[in-house]
Enzyme design. Structure first.
Site, PDB file in Angstrom:
ATOM      1  CG  HIS A 244      -5.257   8.584  -6.901  1.00 29.11           C
ATOM      2  ND1 HIS A 244      -4.126   7.792  -7.687  1.00 29.11           N
ATOM      3  CD2 HIS A 244      -5.403   8.388  -5.936  1.00 29.11           C
ATOM      4  CE1 HIS A 244      -3.716   8.031  -6.454  1.00 29.11           C
ATOM      5  NE2 HIS A 244      -4.088   7.748  -5.330  1.00 29.11           N
ATOM      6  CG  HIS A 245      -7.715   5.687  -3.669  1.00 29.11           C
ATOM      7  ND1 HIS A 245      -6.673   5.132  -5.008  1.00 29.11           N
ATOM      8  CD2 HIS A 245      -7.117   6.520  -3.202  1.00 29.11           C
ATOM      9  CE1 HIS A 245      -5.360   5.062  -4.443  1.00 29.11           C
ATOM     10  NE2 HIS A 245      -5.427   5.591  -3.785  1.00 29.11           N
ATOM     11  CB  ALA A 246     -13.641   8.684  -6.023  1.00 22.59           C
TER      12      ALA A 246
ATOM     13  CG  HIS B 186      -2.989   0.941  -9.710  1.00 28.85           C
ATOM     14  ND1 HIS B 186      -4.359   0.394  -9.247  1.00 28.85           N
ATOM     15  CD2 HIS B 186      -2.275   1.321 -10.172  1.00 28.85           C
ATOM     16  CE1 HIS B 186      -4.297   0.515 -10.589  1.00 28.85           C
ATOM     17  NE2 HIS B 186      -3.317   1.176 -11.438  1.00 28.85           N
TER      18      HIS B 186
ATOM     19  CG  ASP C  63      -7.641   2.175  -6.997  1.00 26.39           C
ATOM     20  OD1 ASP C  63      -7.773   3.452  -6.988  1.00 26.39           O
ATOM     21  OD2 ASP C  63      -8.346   1.841  -6.095  1.00 26.39           O
TER      22      ASP C  63
END
Length: 387
Positions: free
Chosen positions: A130-132, A170, A172
């Protein structure tokens, strides 16, 4: 509750491998699938394969120039710091594009299964990256498979999608992808950005029409406080938003044993969260539920048990927490890792919590975090922020 559940799996998903010293070791998903198989959990689901996401599919979220850069790194193995590959978090390696595209393809297969109705629930435990970001790798993540699944669903005609992220970090990248899109409600419960990567996820980040929701919890929050926060924020918003599909990310790095973060949940508390999300999928999204894995860096004691519970919950056949882990799995763990495996599927905790409806304590840091989120976004959804 489940009518049908599908697990997307291919042994090649373990090729997403940043090297022997990197925290995101693919053995964690290997051990998860082995435990789920040993306990008979996989007998309760349909197993399905996947193919790599195409360039056209990846470009729903990622810039074409970034995809080309990842491909070049994939051939040479040489770093490209401009695209975020070659850092300690995201080392460059040969085959990185193919490995990352396959994880993305697995989450797209899960989305397709639920959208087309061939499965009511679907899960990709290797996913949840989920950070990419659109043009850079970040936080162990190269292609953002949850965001790609959501983007694909929107292109098929979905009008409202809710994304709930229970990773300790998070979410993000997913938030950034849909920050200005009122069709997508993103809710992230995470350790406060004041003490943990990526430094974002404050309650004031509210997006288009309040559709970005962030619950930033203080370090050392345990089961009771985390579940209190979850139930104070997530169910009211999902019931009001009424998504057509629920997408969830299940990073289990919120566990007390995780070496990279500072929350104090147990496997039992995490299991309670999975059950709550399952109920909410049926109450608010007609049962349509797509789940992914995520973070989780205690590779033996935590990840396999947490995600086996997740698969079992999707299947509608939860594993009794007192269930022993199988003797064959324990032997496999010793041979594969040299570590001592857990003996049962529980940490021996009773994940009870006090509901916010009984009142809140303004001196309590968890209650302050909850109320900061409710005050920031509830009025934008026509909800009263007060308990």
């Amino acid at each position: 509750m489940s009518r049908s559940a599908r697990v997307i799996w291919d042994d090649a998903l373990t090729s997403y491998n940043f090297g022997p010293s990197h925290p995101l070791a693919p053995v964690r998903v290997e051990l998860t699938m082995a435990l789920a198989r040993a306990l008979g959990v996989l007998d309760k689901v349909e197993m399905a394969g996947c193919v790599p996401a195409s360039d056209a599919e990846l470009s729903m979220v990622h810039d074409p120039g970034y995809i080309e850069a990842v491909k070049r790194v994939s051939v040479s193995g040489a770093p490209d710091l401009a695209c975020g590959l070659g850092t300690p978090d995201n080392p460059a390696f040969k085959g990185v594009h193919e490995a990352s595209a396959l994880i993305a393809g697995a989450s797209l297969a899960a989305a397709r299964s639920v959208w087309e109705g061939t499965a009511e629930h679907a899960v990709n435990v290797a996913g949840g990256l989920h950070h990419a970001m659109s043009a850079t790798a970040s936080g162990f993540c190269v292609y953002n498979d949850p965001a790609l699944a959501i983007a694909w669903l929107l292109r098929q005609g979905a009008g409202r999608i809710a994304y709930v992220d229970v990773d300790v970090h998070h979410g993000d990248g997913v938030q950034a992808a849909f920050f200005d899109d009122p069709r997508v409600l993103t809710i992230s419960l995470h350790e406060s950005p004041r003490t943990l990567f990526p430094g974002t996820g404050f309650p004031e980040e509210t997006g288009a029409e309040g559709t970005a929701v962030n619950v930033a919890l203080p370090a050392e929050t345990g089961d009771a406080g985390w579940l209190r926060a979850f139930h104070a924020v997530v169910p009211p918003l999902l019931h009001e938003f009424r998504p057509e599909i629920l997408v969830t990310q299940h990073g289990c790095d919120s566990h007390a044993l995780d070496p990279l973060a500072n929350l104090m949940l147990s496997v039992d508390g995490q299991r309670a969260a999975y059950a709550a999300l399952h109920r909410l999928a049926h109450e608010t999204a007609g049962g349509r539920w797509i789940a992914t894995g995520g973070g989780g860096y205690e590779l033996v004691q935590v990840v396999p048990r947490a995600w086996t519970h997740l698969i079992a919950e999707l299947a509608g056949h939860p594993v009794d927490p007192d269930t022993p882990t199988s003797q064959s799995w324990r032997q496999f763990v010793r041979e594969r890792t040299g570590e001592t495996p857990p003996l049962t599927m529980t940490d021996g905790r009773n994940p009870e919590f006090r509901d916010l409806s009984g009142g809140y304590d303004p001196a309590d840091p968890i209650d302050r975090a909850i109320m900061a989120t409710r005050h920031a976004v509830f009025p934008l959804h026509g909800l009263d922020p007060m308990p």
